[in-house]
Design a protein around this motif. Sequence first.
Motif, mmCIF file in Angstrom:
data_model
loop_
_atom_site.group_PDB
_atom_site.id
_atom_site.type_symbol
_atom_site.label_atom_id
_atom_site.label_comp_id
_atom_site.label_asym_id
_atom_site.label_seq_id
_atom_site.Cartn_x
_atom_site.Cartn_y
_atom_site.Cartn_z
ATOM 1 N N UNK A 293 -6.798 -0.728 3.133
ATOM 2 C CA UNK A 293 -8.089 -1.289 3.675
ATOM 3 C C UNK A 293 -8.033 -1.992 4.942
ATOM 4 N N UNK A 294 -6.824 -2.302 5.521
ATOM 5 C CA UNK A 294 -6.514 -3.251 6.710
ATOM 6 C C UNK A 294 -5.400 -2.950 7.615
ATOM 7 N N UNK A 295 -5.395 -2.943 8.737
ATOM 8 C CA UNK A 295 -4.050 -2.830 9.807
ATOM 9 C C UNK A 295 -3.166 -4.106 9.815
ATOM 10 N N UNK A 296 -2.152 -4.098 8.970
ATOM 11 C CA UNK A 296 -1.417 -5.518 9.040
ATOM 12 C C UNK A 296 -0.784 -5.701 10.644
ATOM 13 N N UNK A 297 -0.414 -6.765 10.980
ATOM 14 C CA UNK A 297 -0.086 -7.158 12.175
ATOM 15 C C UNK A 297 1.429 -6.465 12.536
ATOM 16 N N UNK A 298 2.261 -6.268 11.535
ATOM 17 C CA UNK A 298 3.401 -5.673 11.699
ATOM 18 C C UNK A 298 3.612 -4.540 10.765
ATOM 19 N N UNK A 299 4.665 -3.727 11.064
ATOM 20 C CA UNK A 299 4.851 -2.541 10.087
ATOM 21 C C UNK A 299 5.304 -2.870 8.481
ATOM 22 N N UNK A 300 4.840 -2.344 7.705
ATOM 23 C CA UNK A 300 5.344 -2.676 6.249
ATOM 24 C C UNK A 300 6.304 -1.689 5.895
ATOM 25 N N UNK A 301 6.701 -0.809 6.866
ATOM 26 C CA UNK A 301 7.577 0.105 6.693
ATOM 27 C C UNK A 301 8.782 -0.388 7.420
ATOM 28 N N UNK A 302 9.991 -0.913 6.503
ATOM 29 C CA UNK A 302 11.144 -1.641 7.232
ATOM 30 C C UNK A 302 12.229 -1.194 6.400
ATOM 31 N N UNK A 303 13.731 -1.720 6.619
ATOM 32 C CA UNK A 303 14.630 -1.183 5.812
ATOM 33 C C UNK A 303 14.594 -1.579 4.325
ATOM 34 N N UNK A 304 14.236 -2.655 4.237
ATOM 35 C CA UNK A 304 13.949 -2.967 2.796
ATOM 36 C C UNK A 304 13.000 -2.368 1.895
ATOM 37 N N UNK A 305 11.767 -1.967 2.296
ATOM 38 C CA UNK A 305 10.670 -1.247 1.651
ATOM 39 C C UNK A 305 10.992 0.048 1.779
ATOM 40 N N UNK A 306 11.819 0.515 2.774
ATOM 41 C CA UNK A 306 12.431 2.081 2.796
ATOM 42 C C UNK A 306 13.182 2.236 1.625
ATOM 43 N N UNK A 307 14.409 1.382 1.499
ATOM 44 C CA UNK A 307 15.218 1.329 0.502
ATOM 45 C C UNK A 307 14.664 1.315 -0.711
ATOM 46 N N UNK A 308 13.809 0.485 -1.105
ATOM 47 C CA UNK A 308 13.147 0.395 -2.336
ATOM 48 C C UNK A 308 12.377 1.581 -2.635
ATOM 49 N N UNK A 309 11.641 2.139 -1.794
ATOM 50 C CA UNK A 309 10.742 3.422 -1.993
ATOM 51 C C UNK A 309 11.232 4.523 -2.048
ATOM 52 N N UNK A 310 12.498 4.811 -1.164
ATOM 53 C CA UNK A 310 13.394 6.007 -1.348
ATOM 54 C C UNK A 310 14.136 6.040 -2.595
ATOM 55 N N UNK A 311 14.616 5.023 -3.164
ATOM 56 C CA UNK A 311 15.212 4.958 -4.228
ATOM 57 C C UNK A 311 14.355 5.319 -5.592
ATOM 58 N N UNK A 312 13.055 4.647 -5.376
ATOM 59 C CA UNK A 312 12.152 4.913 -6.573
ATOM 60 C C UNK A 312 11.696 6.335 -6.467
ATOM 61 N N UNK A 313 11.235 6.798 -5.390
ATOM 62 C CA UNK A 313 10.865 8.221 -5.173
ATOM 63 C C UNK A 313 11.747 9.093 -5.597
ATOM 64 N N UNK A 314 13.107 9.054 -5.128
ATOM 65 C CA UNK A 314 14.033 10.088 -5.513
ATOM 66 C C UNK A 314 14.275 10.124 -7.033
ATOM 67 N N UNK A 315 14.531 8.840 -7.726
ATOM 68 C CA UNK A 315 14.555 9.021 -9.294
ATOM 69 C C UNK A 315 13.181 9.340 -9.914
ATOM 70 N N UNK A 316 12.090 9.062 -9.477
ATOM 71 C CA UNK A 316 10.909 9.504 -10.212
ATOM 72 C C UNK A 316 10.791 11.038 -9.808
ATOM 73 N N UNK B 148 -2.203 3.010 8.601
ATOM 74 C CA UNK B 148 -2.469 1.776 8.853
ATOM 75 C C UNK B 148 -1.171 0.806 8.348
ATOM 76 N N UNK B 149 -0.267 1.425 7.659
ATOM 77 C CA UNK B 149 0.895 0.819 6.962
ATOM 78 C C UNK B 149 1.805 0.441 8.013
ATOM 79 N N UNK B 150 1.874 1.081 9.153
ATOM 80 C CA UNK B 150 2.869 0.937 10.188
ATOM 81 C C UNK B 150 2.450 -0.194 11.080
ATOM 82 N N UNK B 151 1.331 -0.828 10.830
ATOM 83 C CA UNK B 151 0.822 -2.021 11.755
ATOM 84 C C UNK B 151 0.005 -1.579 12.930
ATOM 85 N N UNK B 152 -0.093 -2.776 13.622
ATOM 86 C CA UNK B 152 -0.803 -2.669 14.766
ATOM 87 C C UNK B 152 -0.351 -1.674 15.922
#
Lengths: 256, 436
Positions: free
Chosen positions: B251-274, B301-305
């Motif tokens: 729904x909105x553009x966050x001021x900074x990117x939500x894609x960072x090393x922590x979120x990537x690590x979580x996403x990639x691990x989850x996606x790989x096993x799923x 928009x997830x990548x921020x402004x």
Amino acid sequence: MNKVAKKLVLVGATSLIASNCARIWVQNGFNEVVLIGRDRKRLENVGCDLAVRSGRDDFSCSCEVVCDGTDAESVTETIDNICRDAVPDIVLIAQGSSLDMNEELQQNLSRLKSSLLLNGISPVLYAQGFARHMEKKGAGHVVMIGSVAGDRGRSSNYVYGSGKSLLDTYAEGMRHYFALKKCGVMVTVVKPGPTLTPMTADLVGKVKLADVKDVAKCIVRGVDCGKKTVYAPSRWRLIMFVIRNLPSFVFNRLNI
Amino acid sequence: MTLVSSWGLLKKTEHNIYPVADRLQRQFLQSEHLGDNRTFLPRGNGRSYGDVCINSGGTLLWTGFLDKFVDFDPQNMTVTVESGVLLRDLQRFLVVKGFMLPVTPGTQEVSVGGAIACDVHCKNHHMYGTFGCNVKSFKLLRTDGELLTCSSSENAGFFKATIGGLGLTGLVVEATLLLKKVAGSWINAENIPFANLNEFFDLSKASENKYEHTVSWIDCITGDGERGIFMRGNNSERRDCELLKGSINFPFTPPFSLVNSLSLRLFNTFYYYAQSLKSRPFWVQYEKFFYPLDHVGNWNRIYGKKGFYQYQCVVPMSAGYDAVSEIQQQIAKANEGSFLGVLKTFGRKKSPGLLSFPVHGVTYALDFPNRGDKTEKLFRNLDSIVRESGGRLYLAKDARQPKELFELGYGDAMNEFIKYADPRISSDLSRRLMGF
């Protein structure tokens, strides 16, 4: 698939809102479409699009060119022609919609007259013309595209708005007439909010414009439910309720 | 003037927007509609990532209202539509009739004109080539008002230049596309986890004859940076049709990117096993299989402004393993990563398009949030790998490649292309790389 013939007439068929509504109706089983407008080639393009989207073998589409929709004689002749074989189930009147600047129209009375004729008189001529035939049949649905601008006169667009507001009162009168006659003809006025069309493209980025596909879905849903007034998108019902009910001493201080 | 950006949201610049109301309209070609920079640029749904769909200070000929169907011919398996029709609407229309577009990109939210201009490709490049390989003909409106019918036999030069021509040859007003027959809306798919690049290349080789669609997601951040999921599938014989309804919207553009090393690590691990859990063949609706990102509206928009870049290169098959491996190492070294790492092999089928991107080899696409100089430094390292491997970058996704890399990759074709470019059309990309 529904094999019962269903006839749809679009007045001002090259209007984006009208043609998008027609796409939905055609997919929902309307198999005979008559398009009325000024430019045959453009009408044929709309017809061609509807024919491809319909995909039915029994689909037929014809075009009627009316150069002047404010001329009662040619409107009558066209309507009689269309209703000769079968009276339409739905007539969608999207005639008019000339968004001229108010200041220009205030200074030029002949342009003011044509704006009122185009946005107010012409749709009413078509509505009444088709309603006569529907009354004889005892069924049918007249749908007129009005505007939220018709709900309350505002400095920026009251010429356009007052033309459109004529449709409201006329539709109300028609509904009353048919109710007293116990006749099944329905009349709906649609009031779209600002919608992205070629006419409003210069407002992109300045005003929130609704997508014409969403507006069309909203209109078709409202018409199919038999609503008297359809706001599209529906949030405009609330917005206009507030604007209509603002006391004058507040309203006249606001530049909206 | 209106602020417009591309899908990557890297910059917003002022444009005149002129919506082309229908295919008979010509008023927009009058010079009074030219913007400050005196050029036009056709634009469809604005889904290209870089600066190919922006014309700062100029006029965009927006084709969103060119959305009419013109003809559908099931016998000859062709459909003719105006160029602003979205592939989503066209696919949904076709699939219930037992047909599909042979080639669509990873999103169906692109217009037919845009798909021609970028000569997009699909997971089945090894069988069907690019979008342009499946275009029978189109009508091209030049800005001097001339309307050209182009096909491989008529105005063939314009046909080749316009496919993959980035909108620089004129406005495509309508196109006739070839179709393929399908039984229903289902894909018979299979996910195979792989542990390293060798396994990926073996799987690709083994699958290309038997499977129409092959693609891999690569986890470039966890594990040793080489594991991934190989996805393959064929159109199913299942005859029923299901169309998806609704999608969620970011729904909105966050001021900074939500894609960072922590979120990537979580996403990639989850996606790989799923995804690993789906190793047995399964049925999947075509939109879920081909366009998974379309289920989240405005996901950019997830990548921020500051926006994001997509880096997509192709390198010849012989250099494929080394290049991909080196790219992985560079990304790890820079401590960057992408949740969308897509690896795929291109087949030998050649597109008619002069500036078409795919060549026989391996293509690798990665998203990176815009972190300014840090990101540019990584790109320069990746550029040198691509340069040494004899590869090139995808222009539809490019926002920053140096002119010299472009000339190495596309220089020969440019000499021919320039003859067909429309003198009153330009884009930020053409001015940056082509000099007009």
